[in-house]
Design a protein around this motif. Structure first.
Motif, PDB file in Angstrom:
ATOM      1  N   GLY A 105     -16.080   6.389  -1.792  1.00  0.00           N
ATOM      2  CA  GLY A 105     -16.335   6.015  -3.182  1.00  0.00           C
ATOM      3  C   GLY A 105     -16.569   4.526  -3.350  1.00  0.00           C
ATOM      4  N   SER A 106     -15.817   3.709  -2.588  1.00  0.00           N
ATOM      5  CA  SER A 106     -15.977   2.259  -2.710  1.00  0.00           C
ATOM      6  C   SER A 106     -17.339   1.817  -2.190  1.00  0.00           C
ATOM      7  CB  SER A 106     -14.860   1.529  -1.953  1.00  0.00           C
ATOM      8  OG  SER A 106     -14.958   1.717  -0.555  1.00  0.00           O
ATOM      9  N   SER A 294      -7.986   1.898  -8.209  1.00  0.00           N
ATOM     10  CA  SER A 294      -7.690   0.485  -8.386  1.00  0.00           C
ATOM     11  C   SER A 294      -8.064  -0.299  -7.127  1.00  0.00           C
ATOM     12  CB  SER A 294      -6.200   0.296  -8.674  1.00  0.00           C
ATOM     13  OG  SER A 294      -5.426   0.644  -7.531  1.00  0.00           O
ATOM     14  N   THR A 295      -8.140  -1.609  -7.282  1.00  0.00           N
ATOM     15  CA  THR A 295      -8.452  -2.471  -6.138  1.00  0.00           C
ATOM     16  C   THR A 295      -7.421  -2.308  -5.037  1.00  0.00           C
ATOM     17  OG1 THR A 295      -9.482  -4.081  -7.628  1.00  0.00           O
ATOM     18  CG2 THR A 295      -8.872  -4.854  -5.419  1.00  0.00           C
ATOM     19  N   TYR A 300      -5.922  -0.398   0.336  1.00  0.00           N
ATOM     20  CA  TYR A 300      -5.013   0.433   1.138  1.00  0.00           C
ATOM     21  C   TYR A 300      -5.794   1.472   1.934  1.00  0.00           C
ATOM     22  CZ  TYR A 300      -0.830   3.264   2.154  1.00  0.00           C
ATOM     23  OH  TYR A 300       0.174   3.945   2.780  1.00  0.00           O
ATOM     24  N   ALA A 301      -6.844   2.029   1.319  1.00  0.00           N
ATOM     25  CA  ALA A 301      -7.665   3.027   2.005  1.00  0.00           C
ATOM     26  C   ALA A 301      -8.431   2.410   3.175  1.00  0.00           C
ATOM     27  CB  ALA A 301      -8.643   3.664   1.020  1.00  0.00           C
ATOM     28  N   TRP A 302      -8.878   1.160   2.989  1.00  0.00           N
ATOM     29  CA  TRP A 302      -9.631   0.470   4.039  1.00  0.00           C
ATOM     30  C   TRP A 302      -8.715  -0.098   5.118  1.00  0.00           C
ATOM     31  CZ3 TRP A 302     -14.624  -0.053   5.439  1.00  0.00           C
ATOM     32  CH2 TRP A 302     -15.610   0.368   4.529  1.00  0.00           C
TER      33      TRP A 302
END
Length: 545
Positions: A105-106, A294-295, A300-302
């Protein structure tokens, strides 16, 4: 007891000997490109042909031949398959914990256009991983990311193989050029400058060429600006660093510059909303339709890929690298180390052919990826049982691809030690005034056989220098042409194709299709490198010595 290599078969001329020596390569080409067999079948068949060639053509002792093949297979397991295993495991961790949906998504919000995603991930980020780790890692990492974004297995693999041309000559902290300097005795700074001077003009073209090859000229017309920016920034930094600093940081700085330039461009420039030529897949089209995060959630996902970058850089940092290498075990390979004697004109005088297996289990690139994977599983709070099941799943996925990798490396090592590769090299060296062109094809052949620009430089670097001396050519330029041309052989190496296939879960039919697709682009791009070598030699009269 030693065994001397010979380079002419059955008392025939060099030309006929080269045709016979090419039998394993022709076997691979026919089985993959014509008969469309699975890569592992092609690999095992090619290995059988190579055994026949080594024992009955070159009269290599059976035990020595078997040892050479096992040595190659061992290298296929470690470090090559070791890298692929942990690269896929890292990706699976992000998928299993649901973080890859946030990553997708990002990227989709940054740019939902698959052409731009390919430039950012396969070209720029892949070049960074190549510069830091190399040895198949960028293809495995970038291809898994693209499949997660919705690219088909074939498209993801093809894009990554095409993109992984620009950075290969300076991959793994400049190891190919450093190896070339070590095997030829030529100055490292001059070799770095010459390789950069050949690679930079090609690097300018690669992003646009990638989009054109995958989606066509009409699709390229909609994203010509970011393709031009990515190519120009990467090539400019690649040329500057290789010429004025050295090979070690060339890819790192060039890729970071390209990534920064693309991300900055995406903030102020978007493809036209009515771009009818834009390729669209469902995931990319709907990437901005999912829940907003959120940022902090995105960061955290990356985290797994951030940890990967951190670990790769730490593993490349000299003091840490030295400490990790302290536990490396150098194994003189039984029945092979210094048994084979390399003979003139491949070398200036008879010399033993070393066979050392470096079990650098802590310093290996795959181990840095393992560290990132373990830290990611811990930080993302993955249970031990769930993580263990994930690893078992990756093992099952990689069974047949590992057979391919080990068999292809066995072919390469056996051809090297029996003398077949040298026969082919001598045939290229006999091309006279056209040698600057064929010197790049010699490197291309070396990487096709070994899957490594480093190995091709070690294999043919000295032959390039000897031939250049005989023809009155610049030895630095010829050696650099070997390295730059070898870059274009990476995309057709069965080892690299097996890595891409394993990373994407590609079907057998698509593996053969991928080989046929990359072959034409590989030959074309290698010819461009050869053309540049001719121009530098006879038109611009450039010399580094």
């Amino acid at each position: 007891m030693t065994w001397p290599q010979s380079y002419l078969l059955f008392g025939q001329t060099l030309g006929i000997s080269a045709l016979i020596a090419a039998a394993p390569i022709l076997t691979l080409l026919v089985l993959l490109g014509v008969m469309r067999k699975a890569a592992w079948i092609a690999g095992l068949s090619g290995l059988a042909v190579t055994f026949v060639l080594a024992i009955f053509g070159y009269h290599m002792p059976v035990l020595t031949a078997a040892s050479a093949a096992v040595h190659g297979a061992a290298f296929g397991l470690f470090p090559i398959s070791w890298i692929v295993f942990w690269a896929i495991a890292l990706f699976r961790v992000t998928v299993e914990t649901g973080k890859f949906d946030i990553i997708r998504g990002s990227i989709g919000r940054l740019t939902p256009d698959p052409r731009l995603q390919a430039l950012l991930i396969a070209f720029a980020f892949g070049a960074f991983v190549e510069g830091a780790a190399g040895f198949g890692t960028p293809v495995a990492i970038a291809a898994t990311m693209l499949t997660g974004l919705g690219f088909s297995a074939f498209s993801a693999a093809a894009i990554c193989l095409l993109a992984n041309t620009a950075p290969v000559a300076f991959g793994s902290i400049g190891i190919p050029v450093i190896t070339l300097a070590g095997t030829t005795g030529l100055p490292l700074d001059k070799l770095s400058a010459a390789v950069g001077s050949i690679c930079a003009p090609v690097s300018i073209l690669i992003p646009a060429y990638l989009v054109f090859a995958m989606w066509g000229l009409r699709a390229l017309s909609g994203v010509w600006l970011p393709a031009a920016v990515a190519g120009a920034v990467f090539a400019g930094v690649q040329f500057g660093v290789s010429n004025f600093i050295g090979p070690q940081l060339t890819d790192i700085l060039a890729s970071l510059s390209a990534m920064a330039a693309l991300i900055l461009l995406f903030r102020f420039w978007k493809p036209k909303a009515n771009d009818v030529n834009a390729p669209v897949h469902a995931e990319a089209a709907s990437a901005t339709d999912g829940p907003q995060h959120s940022t902090g959630e995105v960061i955290y996902a990356w985290l797994p890929y951030g940890l990967l970058v951190m670990c790769v850089l730490l593993w490349g940092y000299k003091p840490i690298q030295t400490a990790l290498n302290a536990v490396t075990v150098a194994i003189p390979w039984p029945f092979l180390h210094d048994v084979v004697m390399r003979m003139p004109p491949i070398v200036t005088k008879a010399a033993p052919y070393h066979a050392i297996f470096n079990f650098n289990w802590m310093a290996a690139s795959g181990t840095s990826c393992m560290a990132a994977t373990l830290l990611s599983a811990l930080c993302l709070r993955m249970s031990l049982k769930r993580f263990a099941l994930l690893l078992v799943s990756v093992v099952r996925t990689l069974l047949l691809p590992t057979v391919t990798v080990t068999s292809v490396l066995a072919i390469a090592f056996l051809m090297n030690y029996c003398g077949a590769t040298a026969t082919l090299g001598l045939a290229f060296a006999a091309s006279g005034a056209m040698f600057p062109f064929f010197s790049s094809l010699l490197g291309w052949l070396g990487v096709f056989l070994t899957g490594s620009d480093t190995s091709a430089n070690a294999l043919f670097g000295n032959l390039q220098v000897v031939t250049a001396g005989r023809l009155g050519l610049d030895p630095v330029l010829m050696a650099a042409s070997n390295s730059a041309g070898g870059v274009m052989g990476k995309m057709i190496s069965l080892q690299t194709i097996a890595v891409a296939a394993a990373a994407t879960g590609m079907s057998v039919a698509d593996q053969a299709k991928l080989f046929r697709f990359t072959l034409k682009h590989s030959v074309f791009l290698a010819s461009i490198v050869g053309g540049l070598a001719l121009l530098y030699t006879y038109v611009f009269h450039l010399k580094w010595m």
